[in-house]
Design a protein around this motif. Sequence first.
Motif, mmCIF file in Angstrom:
data_model
loop_
_atom_site.group_PDB
_atom_site.id
_atom_site.type_symbol
_atom_site.label_atom_id
_atom_site.label_comp_id
_atom_site.label_asym_id
_atom_site.label_seq_id
_atom_site.Cartn_x
_atom_site.Cartn_y
_atom_site.Cartn_z
ATOM 1 N N PHE A 1 0.809 -1.221 0.000
ATOM 2 C CA PHE A 1 0.000 0.000 0.000
ATOM 3 C C PHE A 1 0.845 1.275 0.000
ATOM 4 C CE2 PHE A 1 -3.070 -3.091 1.264
ATOM 5 C CZ PHE A 1 -4.297 -2.577 0.894
ATOM 6 N N VAL A 2 2.146 1.176 0.259
ATOM 7 C CA VAL A 2 2.977 2.364 0.427
ATOM 8 C C VAL A 2 3.526 2.813 -0.922
ATOM 9 C CG1 VAL A 2 5.028 3.322 1.536
ATOM 10 C CG2 VAL A 2 3.589 1.681 2.767
ATOM 11 N N ALA A 3 3.238 4.073 -1.276
ATOM 12 C CA ALA A 3 3.783 4.702 -2.494
ATOM 13 C C ALA A 3 3.494 3.885 -3.739
ATOM 14 C CB ALA A 3 5.280 4.940 -2.342
ATOM 15 N N GLY A 4 2.289 3.319 -3.820
ATOM 16 C CA GLY A 4 1.902 2.582 -5.010
ATOM 17 C C GLY A 4 2.700 1.323 -5.266
ATOM 18 N N GLY A 5 3.263 0.732 -4.221
ATOM 19 C CA GLY A 5 4.031 -0.504 -4.370
ATOM 20 C C GLY A 5 5.529 -0.295 -4.432
ATOM 21 N N VAL A 6 6.007 0.939 -4.386
ATOM 22 C CA VAL A 6 7.455 1.191 -4.430
ATOM 23 C C VAL A 6 8.129 0.593 -3.200
ATOM 24 C CG1 VAL A 6 9.247 2.966 -4.451
ATOM 25 C CG2 VAL A 6 7.195 3.255 -5.840
ATOM 26 N N ALA A 7 7.487 0.751 -2.028
ATOM 27 C CA ALA A 7 8.052 0.177 -0.806
ATOM 28 C C ALA A 7 8.137 -1.344 -0.907
ATOM 29 C CB ALA A 7 7.205 0.583 0.398
ATOM 30 N N LEU A 8 7.149 -1.957 -1.554
ATOM 31 C CA LEU A 8 7.184 -3.409 -1.742
ATOM 32 C C LEU A 8 8.381 -3.808 -2.597
ATOM 33 C CD1 LEU A 8 5.738 -6.163 -1.396
ATOM 34 C CD2 LEU A 8 4.548 -5.657 -3.543
ATOM 35 N N ARG A 9 8.673 -3.013 -3.610
ATOM 36 C CA ARG A 9 9.813 -3.312 -4.486
ATOM 37 C C ARG A 9 11.120 -3.340 -3.683
ATOM 38 N NH1 ARG A 9 13.447 -0.483 -8.002
ATOM 39 N NH2 ARG A 9 12.587 1.579 -7.557
ATOM 40 N N PHE A 10 11.329 -2.359 -2.834
ATOM 41 C CA PHE A 10 12.559 -2.324 -2.049
ATOM 42 C C PHE A 10 12.553 -3.379 -0.943
ATOM 43 C CE2 PHE A 10 12.642 2.089 -3.769
ATOM 44 C CZ PHE A 10 13.851 1.974 -4.435
ATOM 45 N N PHE A 11 11.362 -3.783 -0.494
ATOM 46 C CA PHE A 11 11.282 -4.858 0.490
ATOM 47 C C PHE A 11 11.674 -6.188 -0.147
ATOM 48 C CE2 PHE A 11 8.668 -8.067 2.828
ATOM 49 C CZ PHE A 11 9.320 -7.963 4.051
ATOM 50 N N VAL A 12 11.166 -6.450 -1.345
ATOM 51 C CA VAL A 12 11.540 -7.666 -2.079
ATOM 52 C C VAL A 12 13.036 -7.661 -2.378
ATOM 53 C CG1 VAL A 12 11.263 -8.868 -4.289
ATOM 54 C CG2 VAL A 12 9.252 -8.060 -3.050
ATOM 55 N N LEU A 13 13.570 -6.509 -2.749
ATOM 56 C CA LEU A 13 15.006 -6.391 -3.000
ATOM 57 C C LEU A 13 15.804 -6.724 -1.748
ATOM 58 C CD1 LEU A 13 17.278 -5.460 -4.993
ATOM 59 C CD2 LEU A 13 17.003 -3.174 -4.002
ATOM 60 N N LYS B 1 -0.370 0.958 -11.602
ATOM 61 C CA LYS B 1 -1.765 1.353 -11.401
ATOM 62 C C LYS B 1 -2.741 0.391 -12.065
ATOM 63 C CE LYS B 1 -0.844 6.347 -11.082
ATOM 64 N NZ LYS B 1 -1.087 7.669 -11.731
ATOM 65 N N HIS B 2 -2.260 -0.376 -13.040
ATOM 66 C CA HIS B 2 -3.128 -1.263 -13.800
ATOM 67 C C HIS B 2 -2.860 -2.741 -13.537
ATOM 68 C CE1 HIS B 2 -4.336 2.315 -16.020
ATOM 69 N NE2 HIS B 2 -3.051 2.584 -16.211
#
Length: 299
Positions: free
Chosen positions: A170-182, A260-261
């Motif tokens: 939910f954070v920053a449109g999934g950007v936080a998820l990207r860095f978490f996965v990284l 977004k899509h």
Amino acid sequence: MPSVHPYPEHNFAVFARDAKDSLTPTATQRTTLIVAACYIVAIALLWHLPYLSAIIYPFKLLTVGFHEMSHAIAGILTCAHIHSVELDPDEGGATRMSGGIPWITLPAGYLGSSFIGAALITCGFDTNASKVASLVMAAFFLFTLWWARRNWLTWLLILGMSGLIVLFWFVAGGVALRFFVLFIGVMSCMYVLWDVVDDTIARKVNGSDASSFAEICGCCPSQVWGVIWLIQAFAFFACGIIIGLVAFKQSSAQQAEDAKHFLPVPGSSGALPLLPTPAGLSSTLLCAVATAAFLLHRW
């Protein structure tokens, strides 16, 4: 008579130029590489610092889970019967199986977890790829819970990690998820490198996978196999970065628009009322986990 290209050297020039362009990081990729480098430094510092090492303790357990699940998956592929997968608070684990092919199942722990880490690093270069990686990890968690259904530590770890994944989605449109996965990918690769060195090269552990593998093969000591697995782990680490550089050239703005899509967060412009949102999926997942916990407890 076959035709001969008048300028064969031009083909090589085009290939070399394309390879250079593919491996040259964009501005967004440079940010990702800098963050990954910061992760490496932070993990290395926190690894042995008293008290502060507790920050990465859950992620150490997660990488142990990757290690044990890699054993289990290799066992399934070689027709073994998996009895249980266990994690313990001392950052150890055990996969109990019968049958299978030991010379495949034993190295699968190190090599499988390094492969998982490399794949997560690659996905960490793109937001949508990180979403896909999160869904794959969710399936991985369900298999782990099935084999480790009587291990309370595994339940706590997976519930906590699932909560973080939903939160960062939910954070920053999934950007936080990207860095978490990284981060999880870097952590997994580093843990493999450290574990191989600690168990085989720096000291010989009689109960390690390498020592058991050396006993089966009989041709080389465990230290030799440790060096071989270490080289392979480094190769996976490097491949994860290289594939990420080549495959995901989108800028941050492009990734945000694409995100977004694809499984958008509620309220975003790309979210459709009829599509399941992460909130709905997480609620369903929590209900499923609670139901599974009740059934497994009764079982």
